[in-house]
Design an enzyme around this catalytic site. Structure first.
Site, short mmCIF file in Angstrom:
data_model
loop_
_atom_site.label_atom_id
_atom_site.label_comp_id
_atom_site.label_asym_id
_atom_site.label_seq_id
_atom_site.Cartn_x
_atom_site.Cartn_y
_atom_site.Cartn_z
CB THR A 209 -0.84 -0.03 1.29
OG1 THR A 209 -1.78 -1.08 1.16
CG2 THR A 209 -1.57 1.26 1.58
CB ILE A 238 -13.94 -2.13 2.23
CG1 ILE A 238 -14.75 -2.12 0.93
CG2 ILE A 238 -13.37 -0.74 2.51
CD1 ILE A 238 -16.03 -1.31 0.99
CG ASP A 240 -6.07 -0.21 6.86
OD1 ASP A 240 -5.99 -1.09 5.98
OD2 ASP A 240 -5.11 0.48 7.23
CB THR A 260 1.01 0.22 5.00
OG1 THR A 260 1.06 -0.99 4.24
CG2 THR A 260 2.34 0.43 5.69
N1 ASP Z 1 -3.87 -1.98 4.75
C1 ASP Z 1 -4.13 -2.53 3.45
C2 ASP Z 1 -5.41 -3.31 3.53
O1 ASP Z 1 -5.63 -4.00 4.50
C3 ASP Z 1 -3.05 -3.45 2.97
C4 ASP Z 1 -1.67 -2.90 3.06
O2 ASP Z 1 -1.41 -1.93 3.75
O3 ASP Z 1 -0.80 -3.41 2.37
O4 ASP Z 1 -6.15 -3.27 2.59
#
Ligand code: ASP
Length: 344
Positions: A209, A238, A240, A260
């Site tokens: 992310t 969905i 965070d 992230t």
């Molecule tokens: N936080 C993101 C999610 O859960 C994934 C990520 O940060 O890589 O969708």
């Protein structure tokens, strides 16, 4: 020695700040490209260089906006656009695949000056979801739009839609195949429990992310986050990243955060908002507040990931509880710092 020579001699022996009128308003930016299992061994020197170069390009793009006196929201958006347009990160092109083999993207932005926010979730045809999140904030009465509704709104804002295949990359597809094989194997061991199997799998995810936080010369804070979510997620899931207070938060005078990690934890523990609440109500420094949430609260809960956070004076914290986290920072008058692991 005449007066001119004396001044030049003094300037050479002291910092240039002493000699030249200087704008002292602090400004700074931090960006991330995801946290996860990033072992030094798993990155070839070429891959590492490509990632570092792209992080530098993104942080410099945001810094340039701030340096010219531009606003923190524009800085955040420019930095995120660079990362969304790179296949190296899990946002925009390069977004991970859902279990069903498609891409569903989430993004959000928050303006610490007005406390306005905008978010989109589950969009499939928006090249730069952070741009649409900003439009939701500025041109709609809502905070979050999802799926088809978000895309129809995009059309009213002169966005053009891209095919879902725009986000395809061979390396993410290979990750999906790996993830599916592990899920199926884990399901066999867990009595067909999909949820337990996916939870087990997340420990090995490479996230990716992207996000940015910035403080501009006017003292305004902003934060933004954009993602493809998690590999092999159930369609419709969905995370965070589009949830204000979980993946993104900004409040002038307090702090701005982009997160992230394993989104389900970040939503339940309200990670971004919790960090700012600690700064606001407990008067913790940004370093302490971010560290407590990521390295204590989240670890006890079993959640993995990290954040970038900035306070009203431009102090930056980038804690993570995974092996690595792609990140870059740049403060007023300084060169960019690019880091992947704890110390480099
Ligand atoms: N936080 C993101 C999610 O859960 C994934 C990520 O940060 O890589 O969708």
């Amino acid at each position: 020695m005449n007066k001119l020579y004396l001044t030049i001699a003094l300037c050479l022996s002291l910092t240039s700040n002493t000699c030249f009128a200087k704008d002292d308003t602090p400004f700074a930016i931090a960006i991330h490209g995801g946290a996860g299992t990033i072992s030094a061994a798993s990155l070839s020197p070429e891959q590492e260089k490509a990632i570092r170069d792209k992080l530098k390009q993104a942080v410099d793009a945001g810094y340039k906006v701030l340096d010219k006196g531009g606003d923190s929201l524009d800085a955040v958006q420019s930095a995120i656009n660079v990362l969304e347009n790179s296949p190296l990160f899990n946002a925009g092109v390069g977004a991970v695949y859902t279990f069903d083999g498609g891409h569903e993207l989430d993004a959000s932005v928050m303006d610490g000056n007005t406390m306005n926010a905008g978010a989109v979730a589950g969009v499939k045809h928006i090249k730069n979801p952070i741009d649409l999140a900003r439009k939701v904030m500025e041109k709609s009465p809502h905070v979050m739009l999802y799926g088809q509704g978000a895309e129809e709104f995009a059309l009213t804002q002169q966005f053009s839609l891209v095919p879902n295949s725009h986000f395809d990359t061979p390396h993410r597809y290979a990750q999906l195949l790996d993830a599916k094989a592990s899920i199926i194997e884990a399901e066999q061991n867990n009595g067909d429990d999909y949820q337990a199997s996916v939870a087990q799998l997340t420990a090995n995810y490479k996230y990716g992310t992207v996000g940015a936080v910035a403080l501009d010369k006017q003292g305004n804070l902003a934060a933004g986050t954009s993602t493809g979510g998690m590999t092999a997620k159930r369609f419709g899931r969905i995370g965070d990243s589009p949830v204000i207070g979980a993946g993104t938060y900004a409040e002038n005078g307090v702090c701005a955060v982009s997160a992230t990690g394993h989104g389900e934890y970040f939503i339940r523990y309200q990670v971004a908002g919790d960090i700012c609440a600690k700064v606001k109500y407990q008067q913790l420094s940004i370093i302490q507040a971010a560290d407590e949430v990521i390295n204590q609260r989240l670890i006890s809960a079993g959640g993995t990931g990290g954040v970038i956070a900035i306070d009203q004076r431009g102090n930056i914290a980038t804690p993570f509880n995974t092996e690595g986290m792609y990140r870059a920072t740049r403060s007023q008058g300084q060169a960019a710092t690019i880091m992947i692991w704890r110390d480099k």
